[in-house]
Structures are given as structure tokens and as C-alpha cells.
Design a protein around this motif. Structure first.
Motif, PDB file in Angstrom:
ATOM      1  N   GLU B  56       0.526  -7.206 -13.509  1.00 11.55           N
ATOM      2  CA  GLU B  56      -0.828  -7.127 -12.963  1.00 11.55           C
ATOM      3  C   GLU B  56      -1.044  -8.181 -11.890  1.00 11.55           C
ATOM      4  O   GLU B  56      -0.497  -9.274 -11.975  1.00 11.55           O
ATOM      5  N   ASN B  57      -1.801  -7.810 -10.901  1.00 15.22           N
ATOM      6  CA  ASN B  57      -2.192  -8.753  -9.866  1.00 15.22           C
ATOM      7  C   ASN B  57      -3.310  -8.081  -9.079  1.00 15.22           C
ATOM      8  O   ASN B  57      -3.070  -7.291  -8.168  1.00 15.22           O
ATOM      9  N   ASP B  59      -5.565  -9.046  -7.029  1.00 14.36           N
ATOM     10  CA  ASP B  59      -5.698  -9.357  -5.619  1.00 14.36           C
ATOM     11  C   ASP B  59      -4.845  -8.415  -4.754  1.00 14.36           C
ATOM     12  O   ASP B  59      -5.316  -7.799  -3.795  1.00 14.36           O
ATOM     13  N   LEU B  60      -3.573  -8.290  -5.121  1.00 13.42           N
ATOM     14  CA  LEU B  60      -2.667  -7.426  -4.357  1.00 13.42           C
ATOM     15  C   LEU B  60      -3.012  -5.954  -4.554  1.00 13.42           C
ATOM     16  O   LEU B  60      -2.965  -5.164  -3.608  1.00 13.42           O
ATOM     17  N   GLU B  61      -3.358  -5.588  -5.777  1.00 12.68           N
ATOM     18  CA  GLU B  61      -3.721  -4.196  -6.056  1.00 12.68           C
ATOM     19  C   GLU B  61      -4.875  -3.754  -5.151  1.00 12.68           C
ATOM     20  O   GLU B  61      -4.846  -2.661  -4.603  1.00 12.68           O
ATOM     21  N   LEU B  63      -5.631  -4.853  -2.301  1.00 10.30           N
ATOM     22  CA  LEU B  63      -5.171  -4.726  -0.914  1.00 10.30           C
ATOM     23  C   LEU B  63      -4.401  -3.409  -0.719  1.00 10.30           C
ATOM     24  O   LEU B  63      -4.562  -2.724   0.286  1.00 10.30           O
ATOM     25  N   ILE B  64      -3.582  -3.057  -1.700  1.00 14.12           N
ATOM     26  CA  ILE B  64      -2.725  -1.864  -1.566  1.00 14.12           C
ATOM     27  C   ILE B  64      -3.517  -0.567  -1.736  1.00 14.12           C
ATOM     28  O   ILE B  64      -3.272   0.416  -1.038  1.00 14.12           O
ATOM     29  N   TYR B  67      -4.617   1.961   1.037  1.00 12.20           N
ATOM     30  CA  TYR B  67      -3.460   2.536   1.734  1.00 12.20           C
ATOM     31  C   TYR B  67      -2.797   3.594   0.848  1.00 12.20           C
ATOM     32  O   TYR B  67      -2.449   4.670   1.298  1.00 12.20           O
ATOM     33  N   ARG B  68      -2.635   3.235  -0.436  1.00 13.17           N
ATOM     34  CA  ARG B  68      -1.963   4.149  -1.360  1.00 13.17           C
ATOM     35  C   ARG B  68      -2.735   5.457  -1.487  1.00 13.17           C
ATOM     36  O   ARG B  68      -2.143   6.536  -1.506  1.00 13.17           O
ATOM     37  N   LYS B  70      -4.502   6.931   0.698  1.00  9.22           N
ATOM     38  CA  LYS B  70      -4.316   7.784   1.881  1.00  9.22           C
ATOM     39  C   LYS B  70      -2.997   8.542   1.876  1.00  9.22           C
ATOM     40  O   LYS B  70      -2.878   9.577   2.519  1.00  9.22           O
ATOM     41  N   ILE B  71      -1.988   8.021   1.194  1.00  6.80           N
ATOM     42  CA  ILE B  71      -0.696   8.724   1.199  1.00  6.80           C
ATOM     43  C   ILE B  71      -0.454   9.477  -0.111  1.00  6.80           C
ATOM     44  O   ILE B  71       0.620  10.016  -0.344  1.00  6.80           O
ATOM     45  N   LEU B  74       0.979  13.040  -0.436  1.00  4.42           N
ATOM     46  CA  LEU B  74       2.425  13.274  -0.301  1.00  4.42           C
ATOM     47  C   LEU B  74       3.094  13.457  -1.651  1.00  4.42           C
ATOM     48  O   LEU B  74       4.270  13.782  -1.733  1.00  4.42           O
ATOM     49  N   HIS B 142       6.834  12.680  -0.684  1.00  9.55           N
ATOM     50  CA  HIS B 142       6.959  11.228  -0.698  1.00  9.55           C
ATOM     51  C   HIS B 142       8.446  10.831  -0.856  1.00  9.55           C
ATOM     52  O   HIS B 142       8.947   9.935  -0.171  1.00  9.55           O
ATOM     53  N   PHE B 145      10.252  11.220   2.373  1.00 10.00           N
ATOM     54  CA  PHE B 145       9.976  10.135   3.321  1.00 10.00           C
ATOM     55  C   PHE B 145      10.899   8.950   3.043  1.00 10.00           C
ATOM     56  O   PHE B 145      11.266   8.216   3.955  1.00 10.00           O
ATOM     57  N   LYS B 146      11.255   8.751   1.788  1.00 10.54           N
ATOM     58  CA  LYS B 146      12.152   7.646   1.451  1.00 10.54           C
ATOM     59  C   LYS B 146      13.605   8.000   1.784  1.00 10.54           C
ATOM     60  O   LYS B 146      14.372   7.151   2.218  1.00 10.54           O
TER      61      LYS B 146
END
Lengths: 303, 264
Positions: B56-57, B59-61, B63-64, B67-68, B70-71, B74, B142, B145-146
Motif C-alpha cells: 500500500e502507498n 500517495d502513489l496510488e 497519482l497513478i 492515468y490507470r 484512462k487506459i 485496454l 493491454h 501493448f506490452k
């Protein structure tokens, strides 16, 4: 008479300070220091962890786990640098759709100290790279690309000196020849300069003029690509230079179990380390430094 | 992790005990070394595996997340893989390389035949351009794309038999599993033994139609023999899109190595 008075004054000041200093600064920390270098390379836009059914890296990686690990290590030793050896971009839809913005924002949040340029940083061209780098609140270092009169001028730093706990750490960056790897129009105006010449110049400057105790090369040349044929790579760089203590590598996606120790031109040890790709590993190198007075004959490298 | 913590605790304890002893002689040391110069006395290193288990985090979650989101579209399922495929399960060919080259050749032939009577002879991509595995089970956009993150376009070129020979020798020398379809090659040790193109004996006096990516055609990965073709047909087709369309068409993915390029 004057000399004597001066002597007494100086001595008493020293005695005074010696009484107070140990109360707030541990004496041993004054003579022994630990600097921790954490590093990644070729993360290639991998933000989410691999799924559990992945045949290569089940449940591995992910920025959340990486960040938590970094924070834990930093808590143990605040004198930590966090570095990346390039190819931050390209590999998941996060890059295709947002052009590198989220990768750099996350690296800023994770506390990266510096990164160098990999070939895939150029995948959207120099202009886009330059504007995207505004999302990085840490220096992007490259020493062997000519960037004058390109959008990267004033955006890329040639080298950077960090000072942690009184220890100076010089970091420079070496990029790979872009010709044959990147379409010409995407890196127009950039010329690749010989890594050996640049590395020798800069490492000499950092070690001897700037008095850096640790000199680190962030390299995107690859560990041993075409080494037998005399191709430029980290192994060659380590052997043909002086004054580098550590080469943090990238590009070849080499999963090194532990760093390799190589003798440089002076017969001194250089460490080369690389942690594969996709953010599934974190390299951790602890430098123990002691005051020169208590110098042992040669340094001990436990790898 | 525990290993690191343990090491550091030992280190700290060791020094705190030393502080007590050494503080008696601190007078002299402090007077004599105000400008201490440090140097490396020891280096310890380890490469730590990062594994995600309910980490868990917030703060980062935070932020992501935008963006997540929107994709997320996929994640639509486009097929089902009966077996896992990778470009790393062979020397001169691979399960994933074979699958991708075959599917691209089929897809592009459909388009190419709309304006040309000729069939493409073979397809070559680069191993370095295939960036991820296809894992057994459901396959999403998705995932593709990788596998193929680059925005490369398909291009068909007519090259001389001499350049085909250059290509065959290049593969011999590089010894890499580049994705190839339509071409069968046998090397005996380091010597070229046999080349079949669409099951016909290779004729160096003939010209051949080759499907590849614009990246390779522009000299990427040092495939110089693709750089100056006799004729060039640029198809405004993203290679990843072609893969996705092809996968949707076949629905169930299956691939194995079939000895199309071997060394005996």
C-alpha cells in the motif's frame, strides 16, 4: 609573546568544542560513514506489478512495492542516493498514452536523485523528450551526447555532485550510440562522443579536482555487448578508465546476481552492477568510508 | 529486507559501544582532524527482488489512478492463449516470434492483396522489438501493448536475391531468434545449407517481397539489407493493431517452434 597567546586561544577553543561536539555528534560518525546507493535500470514504463501468471516475473515489480522498499532502506540510512541508468520509457500503455509524464512524476515522488538517458528516451523525439522532462524534479545526466542547439540544451546536466553527510559523490552519465537503434529524425542534432575519452576526463575531474570520494558512472552502454569484438560496453569502460568506483549499467537487461569487480587501468577495483529490467529488482550498494588517517592498505569489497 | 535491517543494526550497535570508549580520547582526535578526508574502506552490495504482495502507498496510488482509469478500456479481452509464448525459448526461432510473424503476414497479405496481385514472400521482425511474453489464459489489448509497445508501421519492400542472401547470412552471424514467417533456413554448423521461401528453393537471381517494420527498414537493428529496396509499399498500418486484429480473428492462440530456422 603573540605566538604564545595565539596558541593558547586556539587550544582553548578546540578544547571547548571538543567538550560540546560529542554530545550532539557521535564521534564515530565523524570518522566512519555509510553511503547507500540504490539503483534501477530499464524500467520501461512498468508501473503496475506483473500478474501472478506471468511466466517470467510472477507478482514481481510495481512502483508501490519499489517505493516502499526504498523508503524502508532510506529510513535505515538517510544518506542514500537513488539512481536510474536509463530506458525509463516505453514498454506499457502508460507510455503510449501519456508520453512519459507519469513515469517521471512517480520517480520524483519516489525520491530519485538522478537518472541518465537511455535510447528509448528518444522514442518520441528530442522535442517531446525535452518538454516531458519538466515532470522530473531531479537531474537528468548525460556526458557524451552533444546537445548544443537542440531542445535538450539547458535541460540535461553533464555531471552532478551530491554531498551526503560530508561525503562528495560525483555522478556522470554515458549514453549508447543512437545510430542503428533510434530513427535518425528522432535524435537529430545529437552527436555521440567516445565514452572512454569523456569518462576519463570527467572521472579525473570529479575525483581529483572536485575531491569526490565516490565517482559513479550511470551507463546505458550495456554490460558486455560485443565485448569480444571490441564493442563499447561497461566491461570495456571499466577496464579502460581510471577513477570510476562504480558503473551502474543498463540497456542489455542483464540480471546480475551480484556486482562484478573489474580492475581498471590503474589496477584499482571498479564495480559494475545492473539489475535486469522492468523494475523487478533494486540494486543496493553500501559504501563504508573511513577517515584517511585510519586508512587500511586496500579497501575491502564484499561482493 | 530483514537481512538488510539486521546488518545495519549490528553496524550501529558496534559503533555506539565504540563511542563510549573513544570519547575519552576525543580531545586529541578532534583537535587534529577538523577537515577529515574520507575514503572507501569497504563495499557491500546486494540486488534485492521487488515483489508485490498487497503493498500500500496511498500517495502513489492517488497519482497513478487517473492515468490507470484512462487506459482501463485496454483490458478488453481479445483472445485466449492455449499456451504461454515467449521470444526466449529458442536459439533461431521462438514460440512467440513464430506466432507474431505468422499472424502479421496473414493480416498484411489481406490488405496488400487489395492493391497488388503479388503475394508477400516472407516476413521478418526483430527479436528486440518483442518486449513481453503472452501468458496462458485471456489476452487483452493491454498485453499486446506490452508485447509490442512501439508505434511501428508495416512496410512491404521488394529486395534483390542478393539482399535476401545478406539477410540469411546476417541471421547466421547474429544467431538470434528474430520473428520470421515464410522462410525456412537450415545452417550446418556455421555454413548455410538450405533456404526455402514459401516452400520453394531460394533463387538469388529473383527479387522477393518482404514484410517488415518501418523501424527495421530505416536501418534499425543494423538490418542494412532492408535499407535500399527496389520498391517500397508503405502501409499505413500499425503493427500492434495488425496483431490485435489478427488475434481477434483467430480467437484462440496457439504456437510452438516448428524448426523453421535450424542449425544442425
Amino acid at each position: 609573546m603573540i605566538n604564545r597567546r595565539f596558541f593558547i586561544k586556539k587550544t582553548s577553543a578546540s578544547v571547548l568544542s571538543s567538550i560540546f561536539i560529542p554530545t550532539y555528534s557521535a564521534l564515530d560518525q565523524k570518522n566512519n560513514k555509510i553511503i547507500t546507493i540504490l539503483h534501477t535500470n530499464d524500467v520501461h514504463s512498468h508501473i503496475d506489478p506483473f500478474p501472478k501468471n506471468d511466466i517470467s516475473f510472477p507478482n514481481a515489480g510495481g512502483v508501490i512495492a519499489r517505493s516502499n522498499l526504498i523508503n524502508q532502506i532510506k529510513k535505515n540510512n538517510p544518506n542514500t542516493l537513488l539512481l536510474d541508468a536509463g530506458d525509463i520509457f516505453q514498454g506499457t500503455p502508460y507510455f503510449n498514452f501519456f508520453g512519459g509524464e507519469i513515469e517521471l512524476k512517480l520517480m520524483t515522488k519516489m525520491g530519485y536523485s538522478a537518472a541518465t538517458l537511455g535510447n528509448h528516451e528518444f522514442d518520441n523525439g528530442i522535442k517531446q523528450l525535452s518538454s516531458c522532462l519538466k515532470n522530473a524534479n531531479f537531474p537528468i545526466i548525460n556526458s557524451n551526447y552533444t546537445i548544443k542547439n537542440t531542445p535538450l540544451e539547458h535541460v540535461i546536466e553533464r555531471f552532478k555532485i551530491f554531498e551526503l553527510d560530508g561525503v562528495k559523490i560525483g555522478v556522470f552519465g554515458i549514453g549508447i550510440e543512437l545510430q542503428g537503434l533510434v530513427e535518425k529524425k528522432l535524435y537529430k542534432g545529437i552527436k555521440y562522443l567516445d565514452p572512454l575519452e569523456i569518462s576519463n576526463d570527467l572521472s579525473h575531474k570529479l575525483k581529483n579536482d572536485e575531491n569526490c570520494e565516490i565517482v559513479i558512472c550511470l551507463s546505458h552502454l550495456g554490460y558486455n555487448l560485443n565485448y569480444e569484438k571490441g564493442g563499447m560496453c561497461d566491461l570495456l569502460l571499466a577496464r579502460k578508465t581510471k577513477n570510476i568506483d562504480l558503473i551502474i549499467g543498463g540497456h542489455s537487461h542483464t540480471f546480475m546476481e551480484k556486482p562484478e569487480k573489474v580492475k581498471n587501468l590503474l589496477g584499482d577495483d571498479v564495480l559494475i552492477n545492473q539489475v535486469g529490467c522492468f523494475g523487478v529488482n533494486l540494486g543496493k550498494i553500501d559504501f563504508y568510508l573511513s577517515s584517511k588517517k585510519s586508512k587500511t592498505e586496500s579497501s575491502l569489497i564484499n561482493v | 529486507m530483514t537481512k538488510i535491517q539486521f546488518k545495519l543494526i549490528i553496524y550501529q550497535k558496534f559503533f555506539y559501544s565504540k563511542i563510549v570508549l573513544l570519547s575519552c580520547i576525543s580531545f586529541f582526535i578532534l583537535i587534529s582532524c577538523n577537515n577529515t578526508i574520507f575514503e572507501i574502506s569497504e563495499i557491500n552490495a546486494e540486488n534485492i527482488k521487488i515483489s508485490s504482495s498487497n503493498e500500500e502507498n496511498e500517495d502513489l496510488e492517488n497519482l497513478i489512478e487517473p492515468y490507470r482509469t484512462k487506459i482501463n478500456n485496454l483490458k478488453e479481452v481479445i483472445g485466449y492463449a492455449k499456451n504461454s509464448m515467449t521470444v526466449r525459448d529458442g536459439v533461431l526461432e521462438s514460440s512467440l516470434g513464430n506466432f507474431l510473424a505468422d499472424i502479421l503476414l496473414t493480416e498484411v497479405n489481406l490488405i496488400f492483396n487489395e492493391f497488388s496481385e503479388n503475394q508477400i514472400d516472407f516476413c521478418i521482425l526483430n527479436m528486440g522489438g518483442v518486449r513481453a511474453n503472452i501468458n496462458e489464459g485471456i489476452v487483452t489489448q493491454h498485453d499486446l501493448f506490452k508485447v509490442m509497445p512501439f508505434e511501428n508501421k508495416a512496410v512491404v519492400i521488394k529486395i534483390t536475391g542478393k539482399d535476401v542472401l545478406n539477410l540469411v547470412n546476417f541471421i547466421n552471424e547474429e544467431n538470434k531468434a528474430h520473428p520470421i514467417s515464410g522462410l525456412k533456413i537450415v545452417y550446418t554448423k556455421n555454413e548455410l545449407n538450405d533456404v526455402l521461401i514459401k516452400n520453394k528453393v531460394f533463387d538469388i537471381t529473383k527479387n522477393y517481397l518482404v514484410l517488415t517494420s518501418d523501424f527495421l527498414q530505416n536501418g534499425g537493428d543494423n538490418m542494412y539489407f532492408l535499407e535500399s529496396p527496389i520498391e517500397k509499399f508503405e502501409l499505413n498500418l500499425n503493427i500492434r493493431d495488425a496483431f490485435i486484429n489478427g488475434i481477434k480473428r483467430v480467437d484462440t492462440l496457439y504456437s510452438k517452434k516448428d524448426k523453421r530456422i535450424i542449425r544442425i
